[in-house]
Design a protein around this motif. Structure first.
Motif, PDB file in Angstrom:
ATOM      1  N   ARG A 125       8.638  16.201  76.438  1.00 17.01           N
ATOM      2  CA  ARG A 125       8.434  17.611  76.418  1.00 17.01           C
ATOM      3  C   ARG A 125       8.703  18.133  74.865  1.00 17.01           C
ATOM      4  N   MET A 126       9.615  17.629  74.538  1.00 14.35           N
ATOM      5  CA  MET A 126      10.093  17.850  73.042  1.00 14.35           C
ATOM      6  C   MET A 126       9.078  17.293  71.994  1.00 14.35           C
ATOM      7  N   LEU A 127       8.400  15.918  72.272  1.00 19.00           N
ATOM      8  CA  LEU A 127       7.460  15.569  71.282  1.00 19.00           C
ATOM      9  C   LEU A 127       6.239  16.214  71.666  1.00 19.00           C
ATOM     10  N   ALA A 128       6.134  17.037  72.761  1.00 20.18           N
ATOM     11  CA  ALA A 128       4.765  17.776  72.822  1.00 20.18           C
ATOM     12  C   ALA A 128       4.728  18.891  71.690  1.00 20.18           C
ATOM     13  N   LYS A 129       5.859  19.127  71.042  1.00 19.40           N
ATOM     14  CA  LYS A 129       5.859  20.294  70.256  1.00 19.40           C
ATOM     15  C   LYS A 129       5.393  19.734  68.844  1.00 19.40           C
ATOM     16  N   VAL A 130       5.642  18.423  68.662  1.00 22.22           N
ATOM     17  CA  VAL A 130       5.247  17.632  67.299  1.00 22.22           C
ATOM     18  C   VAL A 130       3.537  17.715  67.027  1.00 22.22           C
ATOM     19  N   ALA A 131       3.440  17.988  65.668  1.00 20.07           N
ATOM     20  CA  ALA A 131       1.737  17.852  65.398  1.00 20.07           C
ATOM     21  C   ALA A 131       1.647  16.110  65.094  1.00 20.07           C
ATOM     22  N   PHE A 132       0.695  15.720  65.672  1.00 23.10           N
ATOM     23  CA  PHE A 132       0.048  14.446  65.448  1.00 23.10           C
ATOM     24  C   PHE A 132      -1.122  14.345  64.888  1.00 23.10           C
ATOM     25  N   ASN A 133      -1.413  15.215  63.904  1.00 23.99           N
ATOM     26  CA  ASN A 133      -2.661  15.245  63.215  1.00 23.99           C
ATOM     27  C   ASN A 133      -3.058  14.391  62.194  1.00 23.99           C
ATOM     28  N   ASP A 134      -1.921  13.477  61.880  1.00 18.23           N
ATOM     29  CA  ASP A 134      -1.946  12.412  60.829  1.00 18.23           C
ATOM     30  C   ASP A 134      -1.083  11.198  61.405  1.00 18.23           C
ATOM     31  N   ASN A 135      -1.370  10.127  61.005  1.00 21.31           N
ATOM     32  CA  ASN A 135      -0.693   8.669  61.445  1.00 21.31           C
ATOM     33  C   ASN A 135       0.737   8.633  61.374  1.00 21.31           C
ATOM     34  N   GLY A 136       1.231   9.494  60.222  1.00 22.66           N
ATOM     35  CA  GLY A 136       2.865   9.221  59.968  1.00 22.66           C
ATOM     36  C   GLY A 136       3.743   9.608  61.155  1.00 22.66           C
ATOM     37  N   ASN A 137       3.653  10.768  61.860  1.00 18.63           N
ATOM     38  CA  ASN A 137       4.436  11.092  63.171  1.00 18.63           C
ATOM     39  C   ASN A 137       4.034  10.212  64.223  1.00 18.63           C
ATOM     40  N   LEU A 138       2.882   9.852  64.260  1.00 20.63           N
ATOM     41  CA  LEU A 138       2.533   8.781  65.449  1.00 20.63           C
ATOM     42  C   LEU A 138       3.168   7.346  65.164  1.00 20.63           C
ATOM     43  N   MET A 139       3.371   7.126  63.958  1.00 22.27           N
ATOM     44  CA  MET A 139       4.012   5.712  63.653  1.00 22.27           C
ATOM     45  C   MET A 139       5.554   5.784  63.860  1.00 22.27           C
ATOM     46  N   VAL A 140       6.027   6.934  63.391  1.00 22.66           N
ATOM     47  CA  VAL A 140       7.422   7.161  63.743  1.00 22.66           C
ATOM     48  C   VAL A 140       7.873   7.140  65.194  1.00 22.66           C
ATOM     49  N   VAL A 141       6.941   7.686  66.264  1.00 26.46           N
ATOM     50  CA  VAL A 141       7.321   7.229  67.453  1.00 26.46           C
ATOM     51  C   VAL A 141       6.867   5.993  67.957  1.00 26.46           C
ATOM     52  N   ALA A 142       5.896   5.455  67.584  1.00 25.23           N
ATOM     53  CA  ALA A 142       5.322   4.237  68.269  1.00 25.23           C
ATOM     54  C   ALA A 142       6.351   3.186  67.654  1.00 25.23           C
ATOM     55  N   VAL A 143       6.882   3.124  66.641  1.00 24.58           N
ATOM     56  CA  VAL A 143       7.774   1.966  66.006  1.00 24.58           C
ATOM     57  C   VAL A 143       9.114   2.079  66.607  1.00 24.58           C
ATOM     58  N   SER A 144       9.686   3.512  66.603  1.00 22.57           N
ATOM     59  CA  SER A 144      10.828   3.580  67.156  1.00 22.57           C
ATOM     60  C   SER A 144      10.935   3.216  68.802  1.00 22.57           C
ATOM     61  N   LEU A 145       9.843   3.600  69.518  1.00 22.78           N
ATOM     62  CA  LEU A 145      10.070   3.392  70.689  1.00 22.78           C
ATOM     63  C   LEU A 145       9.821   1.884  70.908  1.00 22.78           C
ATOM     64  N   GLY A 146       9.097   1.179  70.260  1.00 24.66           N
ATOM     65  CA  GLY A 146       9.022  -0.386  70.309  1.00 24.66           C
ATOM     66  C   GLY A 146      10.506  -1.022  70.259  1.00 24.66           C
ATOM     67  N   VAL A 147      10.919  -0.390  69.004  1.00 26.90           N
ATOM     68  CA  VAL A 147      12.547  -1.117  68.835  1.00 26.90           C
ATOM     69  C   VAL A 147      13.453  -0.723  69.602  1.00 26.90           C
ATOM     70  N   GLY A 148      13.253   0.429  70.111  1.00 30.50           N
ATOM     71  CA  GLY A 148      14.410   0.989  71.034  1.00 30.50           C
ATOM     72  C   GLY A 148      14.163   0.149  72.277  1.00 30.50           C
ATOM     73  N   LEU A 149      13.221  -0.167  72.716  1.00 30.60           N
ATOM     74  CA  LEU A 149      12.903  -0.837  73.913  1.00 30.60           C
ATOM     75  C   LEU A 149      12.960  -2.280  74.096  1.00 30.60           C
TER      76      LEU A 149
END
Length: 446
Positions: A377-401
């Motif tokens: 729900r918090m991530l729903a507030k984030v703008a994903f109009n470029d790949n930067g924020n998407l990369m932050v979430v994608a790689v952090s989730l991968g490393v964290g899991l």
């Protein structure tokens, strides 16, 4: 809805004693299941006896109550003086389990907890300036990782608990499923008051069903003392391991972000603090935010001394404040006093420690899944109009899991590295902070 006088600010209003007691108890019921989950997880992972886990639970309830009183009533520069209920943070669970099981034991956990609490107190005045490095992009990602990393704990409980001779037996999974379905039914169809404590209702009902089926035995509960006080360093003097302290410091940063969100949610933001919501209309500036974070730090230090864990403001209780429209900090303080009373009766901790693992599993799937959902729900507030924020979430989730998916992947690395990286929460949090700095706080060249 309760009628209250408007002659004073809603945060500082005193209600009639009966209403204060009822509303304070409601706050306790709303957070109780979450409050006792952390000592249950950590104690179970460390292979502690039922009596010792019961001791952890009572220490947790006692310090939760004291922490709530500090936060709501305040003294000197400690306490935000807003209606915030305090409890053990889930963010610390995975790091503490690894610290405890990798040879350090409880004493290493408590040493890291005490140091991280002191650092929180020292960092509190500067936090307003650092807050921009922990936007919803970072906090949402970390909270999602916390929830996902805890799901396997709930699944192991549902199967009967790691090491149980009947692990994975159909009757264990059936009991867990029954608790899960009951929680959903109560949440969907019960009155608002009961729906707020649907998890607790599921645990109580599931335990009552489990007793005649032979899932648990409460015969030893009568041997526990009725009254007792948690004594400092009951499990030994703390030890201080650098890697454990680093891992817990990362958790401390996440906890500060979590508490900041709750403080800003119930207060009207002013001055140098970014507005994220308001309920009470009580102004929160940088100094007041620092007071609230100092209270968290002091509570965490007390946790390390009195045999429990790091503390933060509980989001479910902040939501309950908005639901009831009763903003009095004294109501929540009454809830804190109730927790203190509960923490003085060891027999209650013994009862909770004997709740069958499948019952906890069914409830845990809801609790930990809810944590992950809050992050989404918090991530729903984030703008994903470029790949930067998407990369932050994608790689952090991968490393964290990674540690959740392959628990032994770092077994050949040094202990200091494993302490930090085998906690998916600290690894994912570090990754999210660094990548956010890279993509959003550095000049991009083309």
């Amino acid at each position: 809805m309760f009628r209250i006088k408007r002659s004073t600010h809603p945060v500082d209003q005193l209600l009639p004693a009966g209403q204060m007691g009822a509303l304070g108890l409601q706050h306790v019921l709303a957070m109780y299941a979450g409050a006792v989950a952390v000592p249950l997880i950590v104690g179970g992972a460390l292979g502690m006896s039922k009596a010792d886990i019961g001791y952890l639970i009572n220490a947790d309830l006692l310090v939760s109550g004291v922490s709530t009183l500090i936060q709501c009533l305040g003294f000197w520069r400690f306490g935000v003086r807003l209606p915030l209920m305090q409890g053990c943070t889930f963010a610390a669970v995975t790091p503490m389990v690894f610290i405890g099981t990798s040879g350090g034991g409880l004493t290493a956990i408590y040493g890291a907890v005490i140091v991280s609490g002191v650092l929180m107190i020292l960092l509190a005045p500067l936090w307003g300036r650092l807050l921009r490095f922990f936007p919803p992009l970072v906090t949402g990602t970390v909270i999602t990782i916390i929830g996902l990393a805890l799901i396997p704990v709930a699944v192991n409980w549902a199967a009967g608990g790691v090491g149980a001779p009947d692990f994975g037996a159909p009757r264990n999974l059936a009991l867990a499923l029954g608790v899960l379905l009951l929680v959903l039914v109560v949440q969907r169809f019960a009155p608002v008051f009961l729906s707020r404590i649907s998890v607790l209702a599921g645990i109580v009902a599931g335990t009552l069903v489990a007793i005649p089926l032979g899932f648990t035995d409460f015969s030893g509960v009568s041997d526990a003392p009725v009254f007792g006080v948690s004594t400092p360093f009951h499990f030994g003097l703390p030890t201080f391991d650098v890697a454990a302290i680093i891992a817990m410091t990362v958790v401390m940063l996440v906890t500060m972000t979590e508490t900041t969100g709750d403080i800003l949610a119930v207060g009207e933001t002013t001055g140098d603090i970014l507005a994220v919501g308001e309920m009470t209309g009580s102004p929160v500036d940088g100094a007041r935010l620092a007071d609230g974070l100092r209270a968290d730090g002091l509570s965490t230090v007390l946790g390390g001394v009195f045999n429990t864990f790091p503390y933060t403001a509980f989001g479910q209780n902040a939501g309950l404040v908005g639901l009831t429209k009763v903003y009095s900090r004294f109501v929540v303080a009454v809830g804190g006093a109730i927790l203190v009373i509960l923490g003085l009766f060891p027999i209650l901790g013994e009862i909770v420690a004997r709740i069958p693992a499948p019952v906890l599993g069914g409830a845990g799937i809801v609790m930990f899944g809810t944590v992950a959902a809050i992050g989404i729900r918090m991530l729903a507030k984030v703008a994903f109009n470029d790949n930067g924020n998407l990369m932050v979430v994608a790689v952090s989730l991968g490393v964290g899991l990674i540690p959740t998916a392959v628990p032994n992947i770092y077994s050949d690395f040094p202990n200091w590295f494993r302490t930090i990286m085998e906690s998916g929460i600290s690894a994912g949090a570090l990754c999210a902070v660094v990548l956010n700095l890279l993509f959003n706080h550095t000049t991009r060249t083309r």
